[in-house]
Design a protein around this motif. Structure first.
Motif: not given
Length: 501
Positions: A3, A6, A416, A442
């Motif tokens: 992500h 991240s 996510s 994420r």
């Protein structure tokens, strides 16, 4: 696949503790070191291509690498799921092969034949199977480069795999003394002269380094090789900057520290091994065109479905293994699980992923009927193959690449989420959880009223980590008395069914 928000992709966000940032530095350095080890032998050919102005004429990313030595792993990915192929075959094979200074090559859908040559010596030949056999890719190239970047630019030709001496057949298992056989072969001067070894019997992970009882000397050698490469990378990059070099030197020292596996067998698959995570991320590098499609598809699903920016992720295992092993929850348990997770976290967006269309629809109908404030988010264009094995897709109107694409979209969607729960009996679910543990998911966000809370559930959980035991499942490696009994019941039911038939 990580992500964009991240910890791995966005390491400079506020709030990173030094030790957490150092973990991600370590993982990145290991990733780069694996990449350099598997690419460096092609550099001479690459420079020659530039000097001869032939670089643009190279149609495929294939290099001869005359000084390279290889370990060939013939295995049929159509007989296993993606999780097993990546996590229990490719990751341990890559790390073991790097440890002995060779390059791994995985051949999917091949025939290994034995013939008797002159003098009665047996010869081994590896050739592609006949067209039409079920495979895990469907493009003309017919290998993992259909969807993923190559592990190494160094390749072999089919001619080189024709008529090999029988002594090049090796095993990836352990000797009676417990030492990995690959390490023993590498210490044999005559065998080590051979350019090609062929592994038989497959590779079964997960990757093991050390526990309280024994250790893997090949893993020690792998870490030493990667340390030398990583040290050169750091020196080349930060040699003139004393402050940066000092920080990276601390990270370098951690490469040599072996991962000590948890004593508790029930959490065997939950250990956080940065070396394994680096190898997994290295394997899971989609081709740029594929990655662009995956990102666009996942973003479209989330942007059109999600109210707010927080979501729970739930991976549901519903494949054929649920009929033969006590490793799945019954379908009727999942609506209750969704509502319990929403109540526990206060997050009403739930991203569901499964290989079963029936299960997805059942959960969605039950949950939205009971509570219309909960939003169930799914990939409406998912192939939903109904099974984890590509061989079972024969006769269905879905190319293997489409199923792999849908699986990558599922991983991207679940990366996510703020909270994700998976069935840790499934290797594919473990791939997702490993990516989250590696810092690929994420970054977790808390609402202002949650900042002082200390009881927020962890971001990554297995079903058996949940507080309510009705959601616990028995994996094949779980050694509890309850699970041993349940496995016995399943075996007995299967035997009775066979007798009736």
């Amino acid at each position: 696949l990580c992500h964009s928000d991240s910890p791995l992709a966005n390491t400079h966000s506020e709030g990173n503790a030094d030790d957490i940032e150092e973990d991600h530095m370590l993982l990145g350095l290991l990733f780069l070191s694996i990449h350099r080890v598997l690419h460096k032998l092609a550099l001479a050919e690459l420079r020659e291509s530039y000097s001869n102005e032939k670089c643009n004429a190279r149609e495929h990313f294939d290099y001869i690498c005359p000084t390279a030595k290889f370990v060939v792993y013939p295995f049929n990915k159509a007989d296993v799921g993606m999780g097993v192929a990546f996590r229990n075959v490719m990751v341990p094979a890559i790390l073991n092969t790097v440890g002995i200074g060779r390059i791994p090559i995985f051949l999917d859908g091949v025939n290994v034949t034995t013939t008797v040559g002159e003098g009665g010596q047996q010869k081994i030949s590896i050739q592609p199977t006949l067209p039409g056999r079920s495979k895990s890719t469907s493009c003309d190239r017919d290998d993992m480069q259909c969807m993923f970047l190559p592990l190494s630019p160094c390749v072999l030709t089919w001619d080189e795999l024709n008529g090999l001496n029988e002594n090049v057949i090796v095993s990836a298992g352990n000797s009676t003394s417990g030492q990995p056989k690959l390490l023993s072969y590498a210490q044999d001067p005559k065998l080590n002269e051979e350019r090609i070894w062929v592994v038989t019997g497959g590779v079964v992970g997960p990757y093991f380094e050390q526990n309280e009882v024994r250790y893997n000397p090949l893993a020690v050698q792998t870490r030493k090789r990667l340390y030398k490469v990583a040290k050169r990378i750091v020196e080349d990059t930060f040699g003139r900057n004393e402050e940066d070099y000092g920080k990276w030197s601390r990270v370098l020292g951690r490469i040599l520290e072996p991962h000590i596996q948890s004593k508790n067998v029930t959490t065997y698959y939950q250990d956080k091994n940065t070396l394994v995570h680096a190898a997994l991320l290295y394997v899971l590098r989609p081709r740029p065109s594929v990655l662009q499609r995956v990102r666009a598809k996942a973003a479209g699903i989330i942007n059109s479905s999600q109210d707010g920016d927080r979501a729970i992720g739930l991976m549901i295992r519903a494949s054929g293994k649920c009929q033969s092993e006590p490793t799945c929850l019954p379908q009727k348990a999942y609506p209750d699980l969704v509502m319990d997770l929403v109540k526990e976290t206060g997050i009403s967006n739930v991203i569901l992923s499964s290989e079963s269309s029936n299960t997805i629809q059942f959960v969605k109908n039950r949950v939205t009927t009971s509570n219309d404030t909960i939003k169930i988010i799914t990939n409406t264009d998912d192939t939903l193959p109904g099974n984890e094995k590509t061989r079972s897709w024969e006769g269905k109107s879905m190319p293997a690449d489409d199923v792999i694409f849908s699986s990558l979209v599922a991983l991207r969607l679940q990366l996510s989420t703020d909270q994700v729960v998976g069935n840790c009996c499934s290797n594919f679910h473990q791939v997702l959880l490993d990516l989250h543990r590696a810092g690929c998911g994420r970054r977790r966000r808390r609402l202002p009223e949650e900042q002082q809370q200390t009881t927020t559930p962890p971001g990554v959980r297995c079903l058996s980590d949940l507080s309510d035991s009705k959601y616990h499942v028995c994996c094949l490696f779980t050694r509890s008395t309850e699970c041993t009994g349940r496995r016995g019941e399943v075996v007995g039911q299967k035997t009775q069914t066979k007798e009736k038939k």
